[in-house]
Design a protein around this motif. Structure first.
Motif, PDB file in Angstrom:
ATOM      1  N   ARG A  16      12.619 -42.683  -1.979  1.00  0.00           N
ATOM      2  CA  ARG A  16      11.518 -43.632  -1.815  1.00  0.00           C
ATOM      3  C   ARG A  16      10.236 -42.833  -1.599  1.00  0.00           C
ATOM      4  NH1 ARG A  16      14.561 -44.778   3.221  1.00  0.00           N
ATOM      5  NH2 ARG A  16      13.571 -43.555   4.838  1.00  0.00           N
ATOM      6  N   ASP A  17       9.102 -43.502  -1.663  1.00  0.00           N
ATOM      7  CA  ASP A  17       7.822 -42.845  -1.415  1.00  0.00           C
ATOM      8  C   ASP A  17       7.795 -42.305   0.013  1.00  0.00           C
ATOM      9  OD1 ASP A  17       6.958 -43.505  -3.950  1.00  0.00           O
ATOM     10  OD2 ASP A  17       5.708 -45.181  -3.302  1.00  0.00           O
ATOM     11  N   PRO A  18       7.040 -41.231   0.253  1.00  0.00           N
ATOM     12  CA  PRO A  18       6.941 -40.680   1.613  1.00  0.00           C
ATOM     13  C   PRO A  18       6.395 -41.719   2.596  1.00  0.00           C
ATOM     14  CG  PRO A  18       5.982 -39.172   0.018  1.00  0.00           C
ATOM     15  CD  PRO A  18       6.276 -40.439  -0.709  1.00  0.00           C
ATOM     16  N   GLU A  19       6.901 -41.680   3.833  1.00  0.00           N
ATOM     17  CA  GLU A  19       6.406 -42.538   4.900  1.00  0.00           C
ATOM     18  C   GLU A  19       5.481 -41.704   5.772  1.00  0.00           C
ATOM     19  OE1 GLU A  19       9.526 -44.379   7.181  1.00  0.00           O
ATOM     20  OE2 GLU A  19      10.731 -44.700   5.384  1.00  0.00           O
ATOM     21  N   ILE A  20       4.255 -42.168   5.949  1.00  0.00           N
ATOM     22  CA  ILE A  20       3.275 -41.437   6.743  1.00  0.00           C
ATOM     23  C   ILE A  20       3.028 -42.200   8.036  1.00  0.00           C
ATOM     24  CG2 ILE A  20       0.883 -40.660   6.868  1.00  0.00           C
ATOM     25  CD1 ILE A  20       2.692 -40.848   3.579  1.00  0.00           C
ATOM     26  N   SER A  21       3.083 -41.475   9.156  1.00  0.00           N
ATOM     27  CA  SER A  21       2.765 -42.067  10.451  1.00  0.00           C
ATOM     28  C   SER A  21       1.961 -41.051  11.249  1.00  0.00           C
ATOM     29  CB  SER A  21       4.044 -42.473  11.190  1.00  0.00           C
ATOM     30  OG  SER A  21       4.887 -41.359  11.369  1.00  0.00           O
ATOM     31  N   ALA A  22       1.476 -41.463  12.388  1.00  0.00           N
ATOM     32  CA  ALA A  22       0.673 -40.577  13.225  1.00  0.00           C
ATOM     33  C   ALA A  22       1.285 -40.488  14.614  1.00  0.00           C
ATOM     34  CB  ALA A  22      -0.759 -41.078  13.313  1.00  0.00           C
ATOM     35  N   MET A  23       1.193 -39.287  15.203  1.00  0.00           N
ATOM     36  CA  MET A  23       1.629 -39.105  16.582  1.00  0.00           C
ATOM     37  C   MET A  23       0.498 -39.549  17.503  1.00  0.00           C
ATOM     38  SD  MET A  23       3.846 -35.589  16.491  1.00  0.00           S
ATOM     39  CE  MET A  23       2.531 -34.474  16.043  1.00  0.00           C
ATOM     40  N   GLN A  24       0.754 -39.559  18.799  1.00  0.00           N
ATOM     41  CA  GLN A  24      -0.256 -40.001  19.755  1.00  0.00           C
ATOM     42  C   GLN A  24      -1.496 -39.118  19.736  1.00  0.00           C
ATOM     43  OE1 GLN A  24       1.749 -40.282  23.519  1.00  0.00           O
ATOM     44  NE2 GLN A  24       2.617 -42.277  23.031  1.00  0.00           N
ATOM     45  N   ASN A  25      -1.324 -37.830  19.412  1.00  0.00           N
ATOM     46  CA  ASN A  25      -2.476 -36.918  19.372  1.00  0.00           C
ATOM     47  C   ASN A  25      -3.237 -36.988  18.048  1.00  0.00           C
ATOM     48  OD1 ASN A  25      -0.865 -35.541  17.580  1.00  0.00           O
ATOM     49  ND2 ASN A  25      -0.671 -33.699  18.825  1.00  0.00           N
ATOM     50  N   GLY A  26      -2.793 -37.827  17.105  1.00  0.00           N
ATOM     51  CA  GLY A  26      -3.494 -38.006  15.841  1.00  0.00           C
ATOM     52  C   GLY A  26      -2.925 -37.206  14.685  1.00  0.00           C
ATOM     53  N   ASP A  27      -2.038 -36.233  14.965  1.00  0.00           N
ATOM     54  CA  ASP A  27      -1.424 -35.449  13.887  1.00  0.00           C
ATOM     55  C   ASP A  27      -0.524 -36.334  13.044  1.00  0.00           C
ATOM     56  OD1 ASP A  27      -2.681 -33.204  14.834  1.00  0.00           O
ATOM     57  OD2 ASP A  27      -0.887 -32.355  15.792  1.00  0.00           O
ATOM     58  N   VAL A  58      11.584 -34.429   7.906  1.00  0.00           N
ATOM     59  CA  VAL A  58      10.362 -34.755   8.647  1.00  0.00           C
ATOM     60  C   VAL A  58       9.436 -33.549   8.555  1.00  0.00           C
ATOM     61  CG1 VAL A  58       9.390 -35.451  10.856  1.00  0.00           C
ATOM     62  CG2 VAL A  58      11.668 -36.217  10.221  1.00  0.00           C
ATOM     63  N   ILE A  59       8.193 -33.802   8.142  1.00  0.00           N
ATOM     64  CA  ILE A  59       7.201 -32.735   7.974  1.00  0.00           C
ATOM     65  C   ILE A  59       6.144 -32.866   9.065  1.00  0.00           C
ATOM     66  CG2 ILE A  59       5.469 -31.733   6.443  1.00  0.00           C
ATOM     67  CD1 ILE A  59       7.038 -32.955   4.090  1.00  0.00           C
ATOM     68  N   PHE A  60       6.029 -31.818   9.913  1.00  0.00           N
ATOM     69  CA  PHE A  60       5.007 -31.762  10.950  1.00  0.00           C
ATOM     70  C   PHE A  60       3.861 -30.836  10.546  1.00  0.00           C
ATOM     71  CE2 PHE A  60       8.801 -32.963  13.391  1.00  0.00           C
ATOM     72  CZ  PHE A  60       8.316 -34.084  14.047  1.00  0.00           C
ATOM     73  N   ASN A  61       3.989 -30.177   9.407  1.00  0.00           N
ATOM     74  CA  ASN A  61       2.984 -29.241   8.899  1.00  0.00           C
ATOM     75  C   ASN A  61       1.882 -30.039   8.202  1.00  0.00           C
ATOM     76  OD1 ASN A  61       1.746 -27.566   6.781  1.00  0.00           O
ATOM     77  ND2 ASN A  61       3.174 -25.991   7.459  1.00  0.00           N
ATOM     78  N   ASP A  62       0.635 -29.937   8.704  1.00  0.00           N
ATOM     79  CA  ASP A  62      -0.463 -30.748   8.165  1.00  0.00           C
ATOM     80  C   ASP A  62      -0.714 -30.507   6.683  1.00  0.00           C
ATOM     81  OD1 ASP A  62      -0.971 -32.075  10.540  1.00  0.00           O
ATOM     82  OD2 ASP A  62      -2.463 -30.614  11.211  1.00  0.00           O
TER      83      ASP A  62
END
Length: 159
Positions: A16-27, A58-62
């Motif tokens: 499926r298409d990537p799912e984008i979300s934000a952490m509490q710090n905005g990353d 899960v990708i945490f790299n900006d």
């Protein structure tokens, strides 16, 4: 344990298409669902068989997250390098403790390479000096990619 390795390499297709979300710090956090398949011929019946495994990534790299967000779509073939990470949580319905394992690409580790596109793209966290913006994506030249592969093959072989 010293000298241990936690490295996962996958080549598969996005379910499926990537799912984008934000952490509490905005990353940003990008979640992918990647399918890998094994094919073989059944010795008893002679029929072709196939088994598909689904992997959560899960990708945490900006920088890699921006690439995934801009370029990856359902069906894209990708090469991923990351680490296995298991999380423990409590199921809200049953109250039981459960575990979830996923492949994680950390801030400064990992790799994401798009394999199925007219414009082949390769980025890794070691190469974050390339500028990436919404309208202009700079691709590495083929000689750069080939030299990276050649340098990996120059390891000493013990025989």
């Amino acid at each position: 344990m010293s000298g241990s390795v936690n490295k996962v390499t996958l080549v598969g297709n996005l379910g499926r298409d990537p799912e984008i979300s934000a952490m509490q710090n905005g990353d940003k956090v990008v979640k992918l669902s990647i399918a890998t398949s094994d094919r073989w011929k059944d010795k008893a019946t002679g029929e072709q068989r196939e088994r598909t495994e689904w992997h959560r990534v899960v990708i945490f790299n900006d920088a890699l997250g921006r690439i995934a967000e801009q370029i990856l779509k359902k069906g894209s073939t990708v090469y991923i390098e990351g680490q296995l990470q298991t999380s423990k949580y409590t199921d809200q319905q049953s109250g039981q403790e459960k575990y979830s394992t996923q492949v994680v690409i950390q801030r400064f580790k990992g790799e994401l390479t798009l394999l199925s596109s007219r414009n082949e793209t390769s980025m890794n966290s070691q190469n974050e000096t390339n500028a990436i913006d919404q309208n202009n994506f700079e691709q590495p030249n083929q000689n750069q990619v080939s030299s990276n592969i050649a340098s990996d093959l120059d390891d000493e072989i013990p025989f």
